[in-house]
Design a protein around this motif. Sequence first.
Motif, PDB file in Angstrom:
ATOM      1  N   LEU A 227       0.854  -1.086  -0.101  1.00 57.66           N
ATOM      2  CA  LEU A 227       0.334  -0.226  -0.168  1.00 57.66           C
ATOM      3  C   LEU A 227       1.321   1.084   0.112  1.00 57.66           C
ATOM      4  N   PRO A 228       0.426   2.258  -1.192  1.00 56.23           N
ATOM      5  CA  PRO A 228       1.084   3.203  -0.676  1.00 56.23           C
ATOM      6  C   PRO A 228       1.149   3.901   0.502  1.00 56.23           C
ATOM      7  N   CYS A 229       1.877   4.691   1.039  1.00 62.81           N
ATOM      8  CA  CYS A 229       1.553   5.970   2.580  1.00 62.81           C
ATOM      9  C   CYS A 229       2.144   7.123   2.381  1.00 62.81           C
ATOM     10  N   ALA A 230       1.758   7.388   3.721  1.00 62.92           N
ATOM     11  CA  ALA A 230       2.853   8.870   3.607  1.00 62.92           C
ATOM     12  C   ALA A 230       3.504   8.526   4.655  1.00 62.92           C
ATOM     13  N   ILE A 231       4.176   9.634   5.019  1.00 57.21           N
ATOM     14  CA  ILE A 231       4.901   9.475   6.473  1.00 57.21           C
ATOM     15  C   ILE A 231       5.056  11.195   6.875  1.00 57.21           C
ATOM     16  N   GLY A 232       6.260  11.237   7.717  1.00 55.62           N
ATOM     17  CA  GLY A 232       5.777  12.479   7.719  1.00 55.62           C
ATOM     18  C   GLY A 232       6.972  13.249   6.910  1.00 55.62           C
ATOM     19  N   ARG A 233       6.894  14.964   7.171  1.00 57.12           N
ATOM     20  CA  ARG A 233       7.995  15.612   6.514  1.00 57.12           C
ATOM     21  C   ARG A 233       9.645  15.277   7.263  1.00 57.12           C
ATOM     22  N   GLY A 234       9.410  15.549   8.669  1.00 56.67           N
ATOM     23  CA  GLY A 234      10.946  15.185   8.945  1.00 56.67           C
ATOM     24  C   GLY A 234      11.435  14.181   8.749  1.00 56.67           C
ATOM     25  N   GLY A 235      10.819  12.932   7.822  1.00 57.41           N
ATOM     26  CA  GLY A 235      11.195  11.258   7.626  1.00 57.41           C
ATOM     27  C   GLY A 235      11.238  10.410   8.639  1.00 57.41           C
TER      28      GLY A 235
ATOM     29  N   ASP B  94       8.756  18.027  15.721  1.00 56.65           N
ATOM     30  CA  ASP B  94       9.760  18.010  14.166  1.00 56.65           C
ATOM     31  C   ASP B  94       9.049  17.091  13.258  1.00 56.65           C
ATOM     32  N   GLY B  95       8.040  17.291  12.889  1.00 52.89           N
ATOM     33  CA  GLY B  95       7.821  16.585  11.729  1.00 52.89           C
ATOM     34  C   GLY B  95       7.542  15.030  11.089  1.00 52.89           C
ATOM     35  N   ALA B  96       8.425  13.877  11.954  1.00 49.36           N
ATOM     36  CA  ALA B  96       8.786  13.315  11.548  1.00 49.36           C
ATOM     37  C   ALA B  96       7.978  12.200  12.551  1.00 49.36           C
ATOM     38  N   THR B  97       8.117  10.840  11.936  1.00 48.07           N
ATOM     39  CA  THR B  97       7.510   9.460  11.927  1.00 48.07           C
ATOM     40  C   THR B  97       8.555   8.335  13.146  1.00 48.07           C
ATOM     41  N   PRO B  98       8.052   8.814  14.688  1.00 48.37           N
ATOM     42  CA  PRO B  98       9.631   7.852  15.320  1.00 48.37           C
ATOM     43  C   PRO B  98       9.308   6.301  14.846  1.00 48.37           C
ATOM     44  N   VAL B  99      10.583   5.254  15.042  1.00 53.82           N
ATOM     45  CA  VAL B  99      10.972   4.161  13.962  1.00 53.82           C
ATOM     46  C   VAL B  99      10.384   3.277  15.588  1.00 53.82           C
ATOM     47  N   GLY B 100      10.005   2.214  15.219  1.00 54.25           N
ATOM     48  CA  GLY B 100       9.391   1.199  16.576  1.00 54.25           C
ATOM     49  C   GLY B 100       8.200   0.676  15.669  1.00 54.25           C
ATOM     50  N   SER B 101       8.090  -0.387  16.740  1.00 54.57           N
ATOM     51  CA  SER B 101       6.675  -1.263  16.622  1.00 54.57           C
ATOM     52  C   SER B 101       5.780  -0.366  17.728  1.00 54.57           C
ATOM     53  N   HIS B 102       4.496  -0.268  17.460  1.00 56.57           N
ATOM     54  CA  HIS B 102       3.531   0.580  18.278  1.00 56.57           C
ATOM     55  C   HIS B 102       2.227   0.090  17.871  1.00 56.57           C
ATOM     56  N   ARG B 103       1.820  -0.402  19.119  1.00 61.26           N
ATOM     57  CA  ARG B 103       0.421  -1.163  19.076  1.00 61.26           C
ATOM     58  C   ARG B 103      -0.663   0.394  19.058  1.00 61.26           C
TER      59      ARG B 103
ATOM     60  N   ARG C  16      -3.910  13.655   3.268  1.00 59.59           N
ATOM     61  CA  ARG C  16      -4.389  14.757   1.932  1.00 59.59           C
ATOM     62  C   ARG C  16      -4.532  14.941   0.506  1.00 59.59           C
ATOM     63  N   LYS C  17      -3.317  14.079   0.271  1.00 59.83           N
ATOM     64  CA  LYS C  17      -3.091  13.836  -1.025  1.00 59.83           C
ATOM     65  C   LYS C  17      -2.281  12.513  -0.977  1.00 59.83           C
ATOM     66  N   PRO C  18      -2.051  11.919  -2.234  1.00 61.69           N
ATOM     67  CA  PRO C  18      -1.236  10.277  -2.895  1.00 61.69           C
ATOM     68  C   PRO C  18       0.103  10.972  -2.200  1.00 61.69           C
ATOM     69  N   ARG C  19       1.017  10.562  -1.298  1.00 57.92           N
ATOM     70  CA  ARG C  19       2.544  10.566  -0.935  1.00 57.92           C
ATOM     71  C   ARG C  19       2.514  12.103   0.054  1.00 57.92           C
ATOM     72  N   HIS C  20       1.550  12.650  -0.182  1.00 58.99           N
ATOM     73  CA  HIS C  20       1.862  14.117   0.342  1.00 58.99           C
ATOM     74  C   HIS C  20       2.747  14.118   2.592  1.00 58.99           C
ATOM     75  N   PRO C  21       3.819  14.610   2.421  1.00 55.33           N
ATOM     76  CA  PRO C  21       4.006  14.993   3.927  1.00 55.33           C
ATOM     77  C   PRO C  21       2.964  14.637   4.574  1.00 55.33           C
ATOM     78  N   THR C  22       3.311  14.311   6.379  1.00 53.51           N
ATOM     79  CA  THR C  22       1.940  14.230   7.796  1.00 53.51           C
ATOM     80  C   THR C  22       3.733  14.794   8.710  1.00 53.51           C
ATOM     81  N   ALA C  23       2.765  15.554   9.752  1.00 56.04           N
ATOM     82  CA  ALA C  23       3.059  16.158  11.157  1.00 56.04           C
ATOM     83  C   ALA C  23       4.452  15.073  11.647  1.00 56.04           C
ATOM     84  N   GLY C  24       4.206  13.687  10.971  1.00 53.20           N
ATOM     85  CA  GLY C  24       4.526  13.213  11.952  1.00 53.20           C
ATOM     86  C   GLY C  24       4.179  11.457  11.943  1.00 53.20           C
ATOM     87  N   CYS C  25       2.353  11.809  11.315  1.00 54.11           N
ATOM     88  CA  CYS C  25       1.585  10.309  11.761  1.00 54.11           C
ATOM     89  C   CYS C  25       2.262   9.669  10.349  1.00 54.11           C
TER      90      CYS C  25
END
Length: 166
Positions: A19-27, A36-45, A132-141
């Motif tokens: 599935l295509p997805c978008a991640i945070g603008r901070g990578g 920071d606009g980043a998506t955190p690495v890890g295993s999240h419930r 928001r639109k295909p692969r448009h970055p999020t604020a960290g989500c």
Amino acid sequence: MRDAIEVSRWGARFRGHRLPCAIGRGGITRTKREGDGATPVGSHRIVGMLYRPDRLPAAALPGWAQPIGPRDLWSDDVSDPAYNSRVQAPHGFSHELLRRPDPLYDLILLTDWNFPDTVPGKGSAIFVHRWRKPRHPTAGCVAFAPDDLLWIARNLTPDTRLIVRG
């Protein structure tokens, strides 16, 4: 092996589907900080599911999904004792509207990032939601196309994890 939504900067995989997805603008980061606009690495419930009942019928979702009310907010203020949790308006601290005018939060999967033992400044509101639109970055989500997000929501199990790889 646990049921998992596996996410990287190149997309996601869940139950044999890519599935295509978008991640945070901070990578993607190992050192998440508020704003920071980043998506955190890890295993999240996946610890909850919220939806807009005026836009999405309850019957389309698992029975444990909770409606978003007109006063529902999410605290993102590091000085708020309720930081990184659902709160109600009026709320005297910085927050996000859960009942947004756009469709981004029509369906939200809540993760356990920095919850329940919240550390102020370590990041808040790390959700899985509509993009928001295909692969448009999020604020960290992590965000998906509306149909893909609904399919994911319908196929979650109590053990499903969001695994974000760096």
